[in-house]
Every structure is written in C-alpha cells, then in structure tokens.
Design an enzyme around this catalytic site. Structure first.
Site, short mmCIF file in Angstrom:
data_model
loop_
_atom_site.label_atom_id
_atom_site.label_comp_id
_atom_site.label_asym_id
_atom_site.label_seq_id
_atom_site.Cartn_x
_atom_site.Cartn_y
_atom_site.Cartn_z
CG LEU A 35 -15.46 31.65 -41.48
CD1 LEU A 35 -16.60 32.12 -40.69
CD2 LEU A 35 -14.50 31.52 -40.61
CG HIS A 39 -12.89 28.68 -39.60
ND1 HIS A 39 -12.42 28.18 -41.32
CD2 HIS A 39 -11.71 28.54 -38.87
CE1 HIS A 39 -11.24 28.59 -41.40
NE2 HIS A 39 -11.15 29.14 -39.88
CD GLN A 63 -1.32 34.26 -38.43
OE1 GLN A 63 -2.25 35.35 -37.76
NE2 GLN A 63 -1.42 33.77 -38.68
N GLY A 154 -8.35 25.34 -32.51
CA GLY A 154 -8.50 24.17 -33.66
C GLY A 154 -6.95 23.23 -34.09
CB SER A 192 -6.19 23.67 -44.72
OG SER A 192 -5.74 25.05 -45.25
CB SER A 193 -8.10 28.76 -45.39
OG SER A 193 -9.17 29.07 -44.16
NE ARG A 194 -1.72 28.97 -45.85
CZ ARG A 194 -1.45 29.84 -45.09
NH1 ARG A 194 -1.94 29.10 -44.26
NH2 ARG A 194 -1.38 31.03 -44.54
O1 PAF Z 1 -5.33 29.97 -37.52
C1 PAF Z 1 -5.42 31.21 -37.49
O2 PAF Z 1 -6.51 31.00 -37.95
C2 PAF Z 1 -4.46 31.94 -37.41
O3 PAF Z 1 -3.41 31.27 -36.71
C3 PAF Z 1 -4.88 32.93 -35.95
C4 PAF Z 1 -5.09 32.50 -34.63
C5 PAF Z 1 -6.41 33.41 -36.56
C6 PAF Z 1 -4.16 34.75 -35.91
O4 PAF Z 1 -4.51 35.38 -36.94
#
Ligand code: PAF
Length: 286
Positions: A35, A39, A63, A154, A192-194
């Site tokens: 986070l 977030h 995903q 977001g 971004s977390s990345r």
């Molecule tokens: O945006 C994200 O972090 C992810 O795609 C989500 C919505 C938590 C689904 O895993």
C-alpha cells in the site's frame, strides 16, 4: 480502534454480520497490498463515505499472465497494516490463494467473469490477455463475500475502473462504484506498487511518461484536437529508452477510440522502463 486482520472468508462474514446488525454501511477497497499513498487516498475516501472500511490484500494469481511478476510482486503485509490503520480501516481481509481458489491447480475449474472482448482487446487487455477476466472474477468474489455498499477504485487503472463499472451495471450488482483520482509524486510520477522496482536512473526515465501526458494535455488546451498530432507530442517527450506499449485516446464514456476530440477523452499510456511496466493517464476535458 485498531485494524483487525482476517484470513478466512467465514470469519470475515461473521464480522460483517455484526456490522450489519448494527446497521453499519460498508465500503470495500480491493487491493493487492504494498500500500502507498494512492491506496491511502482510496481508504480515506472509503472511510469518509461509510461507517466501516474493509480492504482486501490479495495478490490475485489469475490476473497475472504467464511470464509476469506474480512471484516477485511485493508482499508487505506488516507495513500494509500500519498504512491501513492510519487511514481508518476497520478490517483487512488477507486470504491465502487456497482460501480464494480451492481449485486453482485445476485452472479450468474456476467459474470466470469475462468482460466483452471489444473492451479488452485494447490498451492493457491487448498485451495482458486474460488479465481483466482475472480482475473481474476476483472482484466479483470479493463483492459476494463482503456485499459492500460502496467499493472504491483508483483512476490510474482506468480501463479496470471502466470494466468494473460496466460489470456492476450489466450484472445488476448492488454496489456503488466510487472512482478516486490518480495520485502522483510531487515530480509527477503516478504512484504504483511497481515503482518499487525502479532504480534511481529508471525513475528519471519513468518521469518522462507523465511528462508526455502533461505535454499532450497542454497542447490539447492550446487547441490541438487531432489525436495523431497529440500522439506525436507525447512521443517527442518520452525518453528514447522508455519502450512504449501503447498511447491511446478513448472516449471517457464509451472507451471507443477517438480521432478528433469532441467530448471528454482519456489519454492513456503503458510503457516499459527496463523490466518494469508502468501505466498512467490524463483526462482531456472538453
Ligand atoms: O487494482 C488492483 O490492485 C487489482 O486489480 C484488484 C482490483 C485489487 C483486483 O485484484
């Protein structure tokens, strides 16, 4: 009040039953953890609109496409708990993979929620085939588990937000989707977390992504409406070592490609800096 961390669906449902008995409204913020302030702004929004804020922290395997960063995706639950607590979150739902997908080893056994091909064969969906099937499936599961009044997403993940809004409408899901503004570092880099993966040198290159979008926005404000010309403005501002995946202009309401801007338009980009894939966007308002 300190935040409660639960790992089991039944345990979460029991807590939710109690909240409902007390007539409390619930806002959900689905996350994959790690986070950051982006977030935090979602959680603060959730806290401001509902009595109880629940976040999920779950790195959703279905995903990620083959070869993507699922294994190395940063998992920082201890820090996430602190961030969530400071944003007024009541409950963190942090399930294991087997809790969410008991049949994951037999991937074809999972019932999936699949958005329309026409809306996923563009932008992020084009290179990340199946990504949005995984997103919609996990978000549907989370909505069914939590049954929130609100869910905050977001605007950085603008295609995800569009598809989730459509899914909720198409499938009559009783939840209000609350879009929340993209948050940037002071220098313009979209949070971004990345970003954690970027070296200092890569950060400088990554900055040209938002710089390109800001230059496009400026040119648009000066009267350029032809997206081919705006594309060229973007490209000129992008560091030559940043590998462009797409720079697209789509209508804000329909997600159809735009040639000549006549209504609110999303200008979205995905690009690689070294191994790190980043996305960003701006809205060109008419
Ligand atoms: O945006 C994200 O972090 C992810 O795609 C989500 C919505 C938590 C689904 O895993």
């Amino acid at each position: 009040m300190s935040v409660v961390v639960v790992n089991k669906i039944d345990e979460l449902r029991n807590l939710i039953k109690d909240f409902r008995k007390q007539d409390k409204t619930i806002a959900l913020v689905p996350t994959m953890g790690c986070l950051h302030n982006g977030h935090k702004s979602l959680m603060e929004k959730a806290h401001s609109i509902a009595d109880v804020t629940i976040i999920s922290v779950f790195v959703n395997p279905i995903q990620f496409c083959p070869g993507e960063d699922y294994d190395k995706y940063p998992r920082t639950l201890q820090n996430d708990i602190e961030v969530a607590e400071s944003a007024g979150v009541s409950v963190i739902f942090a399930p294991s993979v087997s809790e969410m997908y008991p049949n994951l080893n037999k991937f074809s056994d999972i019932t999936m929620v699949v958005p329309p091909y026409e809306l996923t064969d563009i932008m992020c969906g084009k290179s990340r085939v199946g990504h949005f099937d995984g997103v919609e499936t996990v978000v549907t599961k989370l909505f069914n588990i939590v049954q929130p009044d609100y869910a905050c997403f977001g605007m950085k993940d603008i295609q995800q937000l569009f598809l989730i809004k459509k899914m909720v409408k198409d499938l009559n899901m009783p939840v209000e989707i609350v879009p929340c503004p993209l948050v940037r570092e002071e220098n313009g880099l979209a949070l971004s977390s990345r970003n954690k993966y970027l070296s200092d040198d890569e950060k400088v290159k990554a900055l040209t992504i938002s710089k390109s979008l800001f230059a496009i926005k400026e040119s648009f404000k000066l009267g350029i409406k032809d997206t081919k010309k705006l594309f060229d403005v973007g490209l000129t501002n992008l560091d030559k070592n940043v590998e462009l995946e797409y720079l697209e202009f789509v209508d804000f309401d329909t997600f159809q490609k735009v040639d000549d801007i006549k209504s609110n338009t999303i200008c979205a980009i995905a690009a690689r800096v070294g191994d790190v894939r980043l996305i960003d966007n701006v809205i060109l308002e008419v």
